[in-house]
Design a protein around this motif. Structure first.
Motif, PDB file in Angstrom:
ATOM      1  N   ASP A  74       3.603  -0.830 -12.900  1.00 27.62           N
ATOM      2  CA  ASP A  74       4.326  -1.616 -12.075  1.00 27.62           C
ATOM      3  C   ASP A  74       2.945  -2.507 -11.090  1.00 27.62           C
ATOM      4  O   ASP A  74       3.491  -3.549 -10.935  1.00 27.62           O
ATOM      5  N   GLY A  75       2.104  -1.729 -10.919  1.00 23.28           N
ATOM      6  CA  GLY A  75       1.163  -2.434  -9.948  1.00 23.28           C
ATOM      7  C   GLY A  75       0.461  -3.650 -10.702  1.00 23.28           C
ATOM      8  O   GLY A  75       0.282  -4.662 -10.247  1.00 23.28           O
ATOM      9  N   LEU A  76       0.168  -3.566 -12.087  1.00 28.45           N
ATOM     10  CA  LEU A  76      -0.366  -4.469 -12.946  1.00 28.45           C
ATOM     11  C   LEU A  76       0.444  -5.711 -13.167  1.00 28.45           C
ATOM     12  O   LEU A  76       0.299  -6.715 -12.987  1.00 28.45           O
ATOM     13  N   CYS A  77       2.067  -5.396 -13.088  1.00 24.67           N
ATOM     14  CA  CYS A  77       2.906  -6.345 -13.252  1.00 24.67           C
ATOM     15  C   CYS A  77       3.049  -7.143 -12.190  1.00 24.67           C
ATOM     16  O   CYS A  77       2.950  -8.525 -12.161  1.00 24.67           O
ATOM     17  N   ILE A  78       2.706  -6.615 -10.884  1.00 25.80           N
ATOM     18  CA  ILE A  78       2.799  -7.296  -9.674  1.00 25.80           C
ATOM     19  C   ILE A  78       1.422  -7.944  -9.474  1.00 25.80           C
ATOM     20  O   ILE A  78       1.432  -9.585  -8.986  1.00 25.80           O
ATOM     21  N   MET A  79       0.262  -7.629 -10.056  1.00 25.97           N
ATOM     22  CA  MET A  79      -0.737  -8.319 -10.166  1.00 25.97           C
ATOM     23  C   MET A  79      -0.766  -9.578 -10.812  1.00 25.97           C
ATOM     24  O   MET A  79      -1.329 -10.408 -10.541  1.00 25.97           O
ATOM     25  N   ASN A  80      -0.244  -9.319 -12.035  1.00 23.49           N
ATOM     26  CA  ASN A  80      -0.060 -10.581 -12.848  1.00 23.49           C
ATOM     27  C   ASN A  80       0.892 -11.529 -12.247  1.00 23.49           C
ATOM     28  O   ASN A  80       0.190 -12.928 -12.358  1.00 23.49           O
ATOM     29  N   GLY A 116       0.521  -4.700  -5.422  1.00 24.76           N
ATOM     30  CA  GLY A 116       0.039  -4.652  -6.746  1.00 24.76           C
ATOM     31  C   GLY A 116      -1.069  -3.569  -6.825  1.00 24.76           C
ATOM     32  O   GLY A 116      -1.064  -2.381  -7.426  1.00 24.76           O
ATOM     33  N   LEU A 117      -1.997  -3.492  -5.884  1.00 24.91           N
ATOM     34  CA  LEU A 117      -3.201  -2.894  -5.828  1.00 24.91           C
ATOM     35  C   LEU A 117      -2.646  -1.502  -5.273  1.00 24.91           C
ATOM     36  O   LEU A 117      -3.070  -0.288  -5.713  1.00 24.91           O
TER      37      LEU A 117
END
Length: 150
Positions: free
Chosen positions: A122-128, A109-110
């Motif tokens: 996409d990164g924020l979705c993965i971090m979520n 995500g980062l």
């Protein structure tokens, strides 16, 4: 058996210090779920110890391939960004990501969020996803993002 005694037992087993007819018979008689639980505990503390226990015997080697183990492997010894990619390390990290290892999801995500302008969502979705699975830093980043856009 405590964690340190288990690692010590695995290393003495590998060197052949323990010999006798019953040295592996008790290990083979254990249920697979229990072996996976033991290996998961070792993996969550140290990747190096996971590698050691993996070389101990076939039963532990088979247990390391379990999805539950790959979800909880500690990735502390791996750098956040692989500047000089190693094929074996990349393969292992990809397997952890595919099995939804929390630390691996957070790192991905980062990387996507800061790596390119189009990957922020996409990164924020993965971090979520990592935050929902209990990763503290991902929770912090996700909370900051939500507060920023309020």
């Amino acid at each position: 058996m405590t964690y340190s005694r288990l690692v010590k037992w695995a290393s003495t087993k590998r060197r052949g210090i323990r010999k006798g007819p019953n040295s592996t018979a008790s290990l083979k008689s254990l249920p697979k779920d229990l072996l996976v639980e033991v290996v998961e505990t070792v993996a969550s503390h140290s990747f190096t110890d996971l590698h050691t226990i993996k070389q101990c015997c076939k039963e532990f080697l088979n247990a390391t391939e379990n999805r539950y183990v790959l979800q909880s492997v500690s990735l502390d010894t791996f750098p956040l960004i692989q500047w000089l990619p190693n094929n074996k390390a990349s393969f292992f990290l990809n397997r952890c990501r595919e099995n939804e290892n929390v630390e691996s999801l957070y790192r991905e995500g980062l990387r996507k969020y800061f790596g390119n302008a189009n990957g922020k969502i996409d990164g924020l979705c993965i971090m979520n996803k990592a935050a929902q699975k209990g990763h503290n830093e991902a929770k912090y980043v996700w909370y900051d993002f939500i507060m920023l856009w309020r």
